[in-house]
Write an enzyme that holds these catalytic residues in place. Structure first.
Site, short mmCIF file in Angstrom:
data_model
loop_
_atom_site.label_atom_id
_atom_site.label_comp_id
_atom_site.label_asym_id
_atom_site.label_seq_id
_atom_site.Cartn_x
_atom_site.Cartn_y
_atom_site.Cartn_z
N LYS A 13 0.84 -1.21 0.00
CA LYS A 13 0.00 0.00 0.00
C LYS A 13 0.87 1.26 0.00
CE LYS A 13 -2.12 -1.19 3.85
NZ LYS A 13 -1.44 -2.46 4.18
N ARG A 85 -10.07 0.45 8.45
CA ARG A 85 -9.52 -0.86 8.78
C ARG A 85 -10.52 -1.71 9.54
NH1 ARG A 85 -3.88 0.23 8.80
NH2 ARG A 85 -2.61 -1.52 9.41
N ARG A 124 11.73 -5.66 4.85
CA ARG A 124 11.53 -4.20 4.72
C ARG A 124 12.48 -3.42 5.63
NH1 ARG A 124 5.66 -1.84 5.40
NH2 ARG A 124 5.78 -2.97 7.37
N ARG A 156 11.11 -1.48 11.14
CA ARG A 156 10.02 -0.94 11.96
C ARG A 156 9.83 -1.80 13.20
NH1 ARG A 156 4.93 0.30 8.01
NH2 ARG A 156 3.84 -0.83 9.66
N ARG A 167 -0.51 -8.93 13.56
CA ARG A 167 -1.15 -7.94 12.66
C ARG A 167 -1.98 -8.66 11.60
NH1 ARG A 167 4.07 -4.99 10.84
NH2 ARG A 167 2.75 -3.97 9.28
P1 AP5 Z 1 4.78 -1.68 1.85
O1 AP5 Z 1 4.45 -0.84 0.67
O2 AP5 Z 1 5.55 -1.03 2.95
O3 AP5 Z 1 3.47 -2.42 2.41
P2 AP5 Z 1 2.21 -1.86 3.18
O4 AP5 Z 1 1.00 -2.48 2.58
O5 AP5 Z 1 2.25 -0.37 3.26
O6 AP5 Z 1 2.46 -2.55 4.59
P3 AP5 Z 1 2.40 -1.94 6.06
O7 AP5 Z 1 3.15 -2.91 6.94
O8 AP5 Z 1 2.84 -0.52 6.09
O9 AP5 Z 1 0.87 -2.03 6.33
P4 AP5 Z 1 0.11 -1.99 7.64
O10 AP5 Z 1 -1.27 -1.87 7.14
O11 AP5 Z 1 0.35 -3.13 8.55
O12 AP5 Z 1 0.75 -0.77 8.44
P5 AP5 Z 1 0.30 0.72 8.70
O13 AP5 Z 1 1.49 1.58 8.64
O14 AP5 Z 1 -0.90 1.08 7.91
O15 AP5 Z 1 5.60 -2.95 1.33
C1 AP5 Z 1 6.08 -3.94 2.20
C2 AP5 Z 1 7.45 -4.47 1.70
O16 AP5 Z 1 7.25 -5.17 0.47
C3 AP5 Z 1 8.47 -3.36 1.40
O17 AP5 Z 1 9.75 -3.81 1.77
C4 AP5 Z 1 8.38 -3.17 -0.12
O18 AP5 Z 1 9.61 -2.74 -0.65
C5 AP5 Z 1 7.99 -4.56 -0.60
N1 AP5 Z 1 7.10 -4.56 -1.76
C6 AP5 Z 1 6.09 -3.68 -2.03
N2 AP5 Z 1 5.47 -4.00 -3.19
C7 AP5 Z 1 6.08 -5.12 -3.66
C8 AP5 Z 1 5.88 -5.94 -4.83
N3 AP5 Z 1 4.93 -5.70 -5.70
N4 AP5 Z 1 6.69 -7.01 -4.98
C9 AP5 Z 1 7.68 -7.29 -4.07
N5 AP5 Z 1 7.92 -6.54 -2.96
C10 AP5 Z 1 7.14 -5.48 -2.76
O19 AP5 Z 1 -0.20 0.62 10.23
C11 AP5 Z 1 0.72 0.42 11.29
C12 AP5 Z 1 -0.03 0.39 12.61
O20 AP5 Z 1 -0.67 1.65 12.86
C13 AP5 Z 1 -1.17 -0.65 12.71
O21 AP5 Z 1 -0.72 -1.95 13.04
C14 AP5 Z 1 -2.03 -0.03 13.83
O22 AP5 Z 1 -1.43 -0.22 15.09
C15 AP5 Z 1 -1.94 1.47 13.49
N6 AP5 Z 1 -3.02 1.88 12.55
C16 AP5 Z 1 -2.84 2.42 11.31
N7 AP5 Z 1 -4.02 2.68 10.72
C17 AP5 Z 1 -4.98 2.28 11.60
C18 AP5 Z 1 -6.40 2.27 11.56
N8 AP5 Z 1 -7.08 2.72 10.49
N9 AP5 Z 1 -7.06 1.79 12.64
C19 AP5 Z 1 -6.40 1.36 13.74
N10 AP5 Z 1 -5.05 1.33 13.84
C20 AP5 Z 1 -4.33 1.79 12.78
MG MG Z 2 2.38 1.05 4.80
#
Ligand code: AP5
Ligand code: MG
Length: 213
Positions: A13, A85, A124, A156, A167
């Protein structure tokens, strides 16, 4: 136009969001990034994120509400990454937008399996400047050094394998029901997240370009 990126942790994402907002001049709203900023000052949020738990709905909803009125968002449209979410967050978002005569035009569901998610997240590495790399799939030019600002790359706090599994479990229980929710609204667009970064971007771009014609 307003869009949502939906998908499990590690789906890509954040990676896609950077390219999409640049190409289509949208505002990127990542609740995860916002919380990681707030984490420095808020101990409760910090411990929830590090344990892989969700931040309570009301806290997230208030934070997003506060941002949706920003002038740049009203003018350009937004791309939500990591929000909604839960079904409750999605309903609140619909209510918020309805009162302002706005709507979500499409929800891109980037699908990858759980094992691929664990594999991607294990590799990552992120920089304070916001850049993200993958030691296997998108390595930086110099090991552990950011290509863009020369900063040190780190893992992270919520990217340790046991936290990633937690998660993913929360995603399965609380976020997956959104697939049905948006299917029923007729705005879900399924994207094959297992393709490489370029091809995932192509699938999303083609949809946006077609829908803007
Ligand atoms: P990346 O692009 O970083 O993936 P991502 O989908 O952004 O994964 P996240 O871990 O950031 O998602 P998340 O939803 O758990 O975390 P968030 O920050 O929202 O890619 C991942 C890896 O793969 C990278 O190394 C990249 O290079 C590689 N990659 C990408 N595309 C690729 C491809 N096509 N092929 C191969 N490799 C690839 O949330 C974090 C925390 O915040 C949550 O756990 C929660 O505690 C809190 N939070 C955030 N939003 C909410 C909400 N709405 N409600 C409640 N709590 C929330
Ligand atoms: Mg992300």
């Amino acid at each position: 136009m307003n869009y949502v990126l939906l998908g499990p942790p590690g789906a890509g994402k954040g990676t896609q969001a950077k390219n999409i907002v640049e190409k289509f001049s949208l505002v990127h709203l990542s609740t995860g990034d916002m919380f990681r900023d707030a984490k420095k000052s808020d101990k409760n949020i910090s411990s929830l994120i590090s344990a892989g738990k969700l931040v309570p709905d009301e806290v997230v909803i208030d934070m997003v509400k506060g941002r949706l009125h920003n002038e740049d968002i009203v003018k350009n449209g937004f791309l939500l990454d990591g929000f909604p979410r839960t079904v409750h967050q999605a309903q609140e978002l619909d209510d918020m937008l309805r009162t302002e005569n706005k709507k979500i035009n499409a929800v891109f569901f980037i699908d990858i399996g759980n094992e691929e998610a664990v594999r991607r997240i294990a590799g990552r590495r992120v920089c304070v400047c916001g850049a993200s790399f993958n030691v296997v799939m998108m390595p930086p030019k110099k090991e552990d050094i950011c290509d863009f600002c020369g900063g040190a790359l780190v893992q992270r706090s919520d990217d340790k394998e046991d936290v990633v599994r937690e998660r993913l479990e929360i995603y399965d229980k609380q976020t997956k029901p959104l697939i049905e929710y948006y299917k029923n609204s007729g705005i879900l667009v399924e994207i094959d997240g297992l393709k490489d970064e370029k091809h995932v971007f192509q699938q999303i771009s083609e949809y946006i370009e077609k829908s803007r014609r």
